[in-house]
Design an enzyme around this catalytic site. Structure first.
Site, mmCIF file in Angstrom:
data_model
loop_
_atom_site.group_PDB
_atom_site.id
_atom_site.type_symbol
_atom_site.label_atom_id
_atom_site.label_comp_id
_atom_site.label_asym_id
_atom_site.label_seq_id
_atom_site.Cartn_x
_atom_site.Cartn_y
_atom_site.Cartn_z
ATOM 1 N N HIS A 243 2.711 -17.387 -48.664
ATOM 2 C CA HIS A 243 3.999 -17.467 -47.448
ATOM 3 C C HIS A 243 4.081 -19.030 -47.208
ATOM 4 O O HIS A 243 5.234 -19.582 -47.361
ATOM 5 C CB HIS A 243 3.289 -16.996 -46.289
ATOM 6 C CG HIS A 243 2.914 -15.578 -46.183
ATOM 7 N ND1 HIS A 243 3.641 -14.442 -46.396
ATOM 8 C CD2 HIS A 243 1.784 -14.843 -46.211
ATOM 9 C CE1 HIS A 243 3.141 -13.352 -46.733
ATOM 10 N NE2 HIS A 243 1.867 -13.531 -46.453
HETATM 11 O O1 RIB Z 1 2.590 -13.575 -41.851
HETATM 12 C C1 RIB Z 1 2.157 -14.671 -42.586
HETATM 13 C C2 RIB Z 1 1.776 -15.784 -41.969
HETATM 14 O O2 RIB Z 1 0.967 -15.459 -40.787
HETATM 15 C C3 RIB Z 1 1.290 -17.037 -42.819
HETATM 16 O O3 RIB Z 1 1.703 -18.109 -42.050
HETATM 17 C C4 RIB Z 1 -0.262 -16.684 -42.658
HETATM 18 O O4 RIB Z 1 -0.935 -18.145 -42.798
HETATM 19 C C5 RIB Z 1 -0.402 -16.293 -41.139
HETATM 20 O O5 RIB Z 1 -0.363 -17.390 -40.366
#
Ligand code: RIB
Ligand code: CA
Length: 313
Positions: A243
């Site tokens: 992500h």
């Molecule tokens: O949903 C994914 C996000 O939530 C990413 O930033 C992960 O690190 C968590 O913070």
């Protein structure tokens, strides 16, 4: 071209860690002014510690790390140990940090930096709940027009939620903060689950990290070995979705991503859809566009960039 001055606001988290490593490996494109930690994946005491662990893993102990808020603006903190493990950086065994945590509060650092640097020259890169960014905007509304761009990981449209049926974790943890940020008027670029779920660490890609044979390469491979369990079980995906590194990759190679400039609103009233990013992807309302919402990624190009840059550390 001069490197972009950025502040990373983060809740490490294995994917945050990779995003920070990518930034530290790219000094020609990124001038990392500081890292502000926020409560999210794990409590603040761990996220600030993990941010320092990652800086030392990268061999950059001079990086300034600040602690920000330990809870959302008006809600109880929701964490994600079920995804990231008890420490937030489960997977590799990494030494406790020796570099110092800065004394200044992270929100004060954000406000001070935006006021001190020339207008429109600092990019904010939130990788976790938006609490620190929102409090900075509430305490110092003058900074909104001084922000070059906010490039954040959060939200979802076609992919819907990963923490509830409707909401992505970063937005869900502090929806009131997210609303403040999306309403602030600064240019916003969003890396939602719609994109990050296409940035999957397949076994071959993870082997490429491990085969770097460096402490960074091996640690990243061990982080994703741990981090992928949740998504493989839930989505049957081919590997861990990276992500947060999508944010850093966008700063280095924006052409890897495509999206639309649309209206994005945050649900803060309904318990059923709390934290949902209501993205007007099809332009069915006359609500003004306030964000560039990414929809696709060149995944091969992303992993080539990431692996090449991690090899530099
Ligand atoms: O949903 C994914 C996000 O939530 C990413 O930033 C992960 O690190 C968590 O913070
Ligand atoms: Ca994160």
């Amino acid at each position: 071209m001069a490197p972009r001055k950025i502040i990373i606001d983060t809740d490490p988290g294995q994917d945050d860690a990779v995003a920070i490593l990518l930034a530290l490996a790219s000094p020609d494109e990124i001038d990392l002014l500081g890292i502000t930690a926020v409560a999210g994946n794990v409590p603040l005491a761990l996220t600030e510690k993990n941010a320092r662990i990652v800086c030392e893993l990268a061999g950059k102990p001079e990086t300034r790390v600040f602690a920000g808020h330990d809870a959302p603006i008006m809600r109880k903190l929701v964490t994600a140990e079920h995804v990231h493990g008890k420490t937030g950086l489960d997977g590799p065994t990494l030494p406790a940090p020796t570099m110092p945590l800065q004394d200044q509060h992270g929100v004060d650092f954000i406000i001070e930096t935006l006021r001190a640097e020339p207008k429109g020259t600092v990019t904010l890169c939130p990788l976790g709940p938006l609490t620190n960014i929102a409090v900075a905007l509430q305490r110092a509304p003058d900074i909104a027009e001084r922000i070059e761009e906010i490039v954040l990981m959060g939200g979802a449209y076609f992919e819907v939620g990963n923490i509830t049926p409707a909401a992505e974790f970063n937005i869900y943890v502090d929806p009131e903060a997210a609303k403040v940020v999306f309403d602030c008027g600064a240019p916003i670029t969003v890396m939602p689950l719609d994109v990050t779920h296409k940035a999957l660490v397949t076994p071959a890609r993870n082997d490429a990290f491990r085969n770097l044979g460096t402490p960074v390469g091996v640690a990243v491979a061990e982080m994703t070995d741990f981090f992928e369990r949740f998504d493989k079980e839930k989505y049957g995906s081919a590997g861990a979705p990276l992500h947060d590194p999508c944010v850093t990759a966008y700063l280095i190679q924006p052409g890897l991503f495509t999206g639309r400039h649309i209206n994005v609103e945050i649900e803060t009233q309904s318990e059923l859809t709390l934290g949902m990013t209501v993205a007007d992807w099809w332009g069915v309302t006359d609500r003004p566009a306030n964000a560039t919402f990414m929809g696709d990624i060149d995944a091969e190009g992303f992993f080539t960039l990431l692996t090449d840059r991690l090899a530099r550390l």
